[in-house]
Design an enzyme around this catalytic site. Structure first.
Site, PDB file in Angstrom:
ATOM      1  N   HIS A  31       0.853  -1.182   0.000  1.00 43.38           N
ATOM      2  CA  HIS A  31       0.000   0.000   0.000  1.00 43.38           C
ATOM      3  C   HIS A  31       0.894   1.239   0.000  1.00 43.38           C
ATOM      4  O   HIS A  31       2.126   1.132  -0.078  1.00 43.38           O
ATOM      5  CB  HIS A  31      -0.950  -0.011   1.199  1.00 43.38           C
ATOM      6  CG  HIS A  31      -0.272  -0.248   2.513  1.00 43.38           C
ATOM      7  ND1 HIS A  31       0.580   0.666   3.101  1.00 43.38           N
ATOM      8  CD2 HIS A  31      -0.302  -1.322   3.363  1.00 43.38           C
ATOM      9  CE1 HIS A  31       1.027   0.194   4.246  1.00 43.38           C
ATOM     10  NE2 HIS A  31       0.516  -1.010   4.431  1.00 43.38           N
ATOM     11  N   HIS A  34       3.957   1.440   2.308  1.00 46.51           N
ATOM     12  CA  HIS A  34       5.152   0.779   1.790  1.00 46.51           C
ATOM     13  C   HIS A  34       5.834   1.631   0.725  1.00 46.51           C
ATOM     14  O   HIS A  34       7.066   1.753   0.702  1.00 46.51           O
ATOM     15  CB  HIS A  34       4.782  -0.570   1.164  1.00 46.51           C
ATOM     16  CG  HIS A  34       4.269  -1.596   2.121  1.00 46.51           C
ATOM     17  ND1 HIS A  34       2.949  -2.011   2.111  1.00 46.51           N
ATOM     18  CD2 HIS A  34       4.882  -2.290   3.109  1.00 46.51           C
ATOM     19  CE1 HIS A  34       2.786  -2.939   3.042  1.00 46.51           C
ATOM     20  NE2 HIS A  34       3.938  -3.122   3.674  1.00 46.51           N
ATOM     21  N   GLN A 146       6.795   3.655  11.106  1.00 46.86           N
ATOM     22  CA  GLN A 146       6.537   3.973  12.505  1.00 46.86           C
ATOM     23  C   GLN A 146       5.272   3.300  13.026  1.00 46.86           C
ATOM     24  O   GLN A 146       5.122   3.097  14.230  1.00 46.86           O
ATOM     25  CB  GLN A 146       6.432   5.495  12.673  1.00 46.86           C
ATOM     26  CG  GLN A 146       6.003   5.978  14.052  1.00 46.86           C
ATOM     27  CD  GLN A 146       6.987   5.592  15.148  1.00 46.86           C
ATOM     28  OE1 GLN A 146       8.184   5.512  14.891  1.00 46.86           O
ATOM     29  NE2 GLN A 146       6.486   5.371  16.349  1.00 46.86           N
ATOM     30  N   LYS A 147       4.371   2.916  12.142  1.00 47.57           N
ATOM     31  CA  LYS A 147       3.114   2.303  12.597  1.00 47.57           C
ATOM     32  C   LYS A 147       3.376   1.099  13.491  1.00 47.57           C
ATOM     33  O   LYS A 147       2.692   0.897  14.493  1.00 47.57           O
ATOM     34  CB  LYS A 147       2.259   1.881  11.400  1.00 47.57           C
ATOM     35  CG  LYS A 147       0.986   1.161  11.807  1.00 47.57           C
ATOM     36  CD  LYS A 147       0.222   0.672  10.612  1.00 47.57           C
ATOM     37  CE  LYS A 147      -0.880  -0.273  11.049  1.00 47.57           C
ATOM     38  NZ  LYS A 147      -0.344  -1.548  11.593  1.00 47.57           N
TER      39      LYS A 147
END
Length: 294
Positions: A31, A34, A146-147
């Protein structure tokens, strides 16, 4: 773009490419989040390598290994458009051949708390596969989002503890226009739960506001502020809200930077995680809304 499927092939390809090398490890079903990693990697390296591997050792026995979304043809098209040079797409038996017994075993609060409390051995699988990829590809830089803040913390500690010659580049979470953090698992959401999913972002915003309003108070007020927002959405079921140290993942006893505001929420059968990061200099990393991302 070269597609490589075996360890022998990746070792041979490695002897031919020029440096520096940037690696973006993924489990596929790519997605825009990325793609932001590939964009940065392309700007910083002579050779960009992507891995696509749904790693079985980081899934628990009742998790979604078999149904994890996959679309290799679509992914390869996106990677070619992003300017990726090499794609490593091994099978599970290639990465974990018969007789495989050696795993990286992170220990302590970093893997036992937060997501580690909900997913035993998850970070053992993450650390093992990332170390294997580092050994096989030998990148100078590796790119993560960071997610998955706790994953980033585990890999950062592994690199430091094992003196690995790689620089980690952590990029902001990329969000849909309504704030939902982009994730391959978002494809599981039904229309009704997708409509409810921005509640995570709204809760984190409330947590940030509570943090800034009472910067010396107990973190419980921040966690409560996030929980109250989640409770307003009937389809959302809170797993946890937390305020933790970004490096050790220990709960903070008082509000101070650096810090992570974290939460996990179930929407129907889908479990989503998200976070805001407060850096030492007092700036917040809340992610990038898709409409702002270029």
């Amino acid at each position: 773009m070269r597609i490589v499927r075996t360890i022998h092939e990746i070792e041979y390809a490695r002897s031919q490419w020029s440096g520096p090398v940037g690696l973006v490890p993924t489990m596929g079903y790519l997605h825009e989040g990325h793609l932001s990693l590939f964009q940065t990697a392309r700007a910083e390296n002579a050779t960009v390598v992507a891995s696509i591997f749904v790693n079985p050792t980081q899934f628990g026995p009742n998790e979604d290994l078999e149904r994890y979304p996959r679309n290799l043809e679509r992914d390869l098209h996106m990677l070619a458009a992003a300017g990726v040079d090499v794609v490593f797409t091994p099978t599970a038996s290639e990465m974990y051949p018969p007789g495989f017994t050696t795993f990286v075993e992170p220990q302590g609060s970093l893997v036992e708390q937060g997501e580690g409390a909900s997913r035993p051995n998850h970070f053992r699988g993450v650390a093992t596969v990332v170390l294997k990829l580092f050994q096989l590809i030998q990148p100078q830089r590796a790119y993560f989002g960071q997610k998955d803040a706790q994953q980033v913390a585990v890999i950062t500690r592994m690199v430091r503890d094992l003196n690995l010659p790689v620089t980690l580049r952590v990029r902001p979470t990329v969000r849909e226009a309504d704030g939902l953090a982009m994730s391959s698992r978002n494809s599981y959401l039904e229309p009704a739960t997708r409509a409810a999913a921005p509640i995570l972002y709204q809760a984190l915003q409330a947590g940030r506001q509570a943090f800034e309003a009472q910067p010396t108070s107990n973190p419980a007020a921040v966690m409560q502020a996030m929980a109250e927002i989640v409770a307003q959405e009937p389809q959302a079921h809170l797993d946890y809200t937390e305020v933790r140290d970004a490096e050790t993942f220990l709960p903070l006893e008082r509000l101070q930077a650096p810090a992570l505001l974290l939460l996990a929420v179930r929407l129907g059968s889908v479990r989503l995680i998200d976070n805001f990061a407060l850096h030492t200099d007092g700036t917040w990393d809340t992610g990038i809304l898709s409409s702002q991302h270029t």
